[in-house]
Design an enzyme around this catalytic site. Sequence first.
Site, mmCIF file in Angstrom:
data_model
loop_
_atom_site.group_PDB
_atom_site.id
_atom_site.type_symbol
_atom_site.label_atom_id
_atom_site.label_comp_id
_atom_site.label_asym_id
_atom_site.label_seq_id
_atom_site.Cartn_x
_atom_site.Cartn_y
_atom_site.Cartn_z
ATOM 1 N N GLU A 180 -31.487 -8.119 -72.578
ATOM 2 C CA GLU A 180 -32.220 -6.871 -72.813
ATOM 3 C C GLU A 180 -33.248 -6.622 -71.714
ATOM 4 O O GLU A 180 -33.414 -5.491 -71.245
ATOM 5 C CB GLU A 180 -32.909 -6.923 -74.176
ATOM 6 C CG GLU A 180 -31.948 -6.873 -75.347
ATOM 7 C CD GLU A 180 -32.653 -6.892 -76.684
ATOM 8 O OE1 GLU A 180 -32.033 -6.434 -77.664
ATOM 9 O OE2 GLU A 180 -33.814 -7.360 -76.760
ATOM 10 N N ASP B 136 -34.186 -3.085 -75.064
ATOM 11 C CA ASP B 136 -33.590 -2.924 -76.386
ATOM 12 C C ASP B 136 -33.299 -1.453 -76.673
ATOM 13 O O ASP B 136 -32.239 -1.107 -77.210
ATOM 14 C CB ASP B 136 -34.541 -3.497 -77.440
ATOM 15 C CG ASP B 136 -34.043 -3.282 -78.853
ATOM 16 O OD1 ASP B 136 -33.057 -3.928 -79.242
ATOM 17 O OD2 ASP B 136 -34.635 -2.458 -79.578
#
Length: 239
Positions: A122, A50
């Site tokens: 991610e 992320d």
Amino acid sequence: MKDDVLKQQAHAAIQKKLGYAFRDISLLRQALTHRSHHAKHNERFEFVGDSILNYTVARMLFDAFPKLTEGELSRLRASLVNEGVLAEMAAEMNVGDGLYLGAGELKSGGFRRPSILADAMEAMFAAVSFDADFNTAEKVVRHLFAERVRRVDFQNQAKDGKTALQEALQARRFALPKYRIEEQIGHANDSMFVISCDLGELGFVCRAKGTSRKAAEQEAAKEALKWLEEKLPLKKKKK
């Protein structure tokens, strides 16, 4: 044995779409492992991925739009870095075919669930950084997001859907929309919300789904804005 071969084929295809070949394939496997399948899952990978994703897209937008303010860049990034976009990207790459899910998730169609697909994307960015380094992971993100950044519509996307709809209605001198929860499906930690957006006197109501109330409201607002601009376009002022 057949399942193993299919997974290997799926992982090979995913690496091709990523534009990166793993030296340690176990890192890719962990990035694609949901917590329902094994204790060694991808949630910690998501945490790192992320950050890599947000930094890289922020830098891409910073370079592409030198005149935008910090707030405008933040809103623009939010339009590109979100569950919907990541899930769409994962679907384009057939990431679902390479996921490792527990029996329950597999049975309930977890390989198509946007939240699981987005998390896997991610996690894969993190896996690339662990297998190589940050710069390589950044190149992968740039490769995947280049076209989306190039074609992003700043005028519409720099504002979130609800803000854009509100401003469009005010410009046409109409009342603000009303949002209502129509349905909530699933359990507390795995819910799907159905939200309606009512434009009142205009006689238009639309519904949208999302994994949170906020996400569903944004999607409903975007749908309502699309309808409004098609039905009641603003006349451009003559210069």
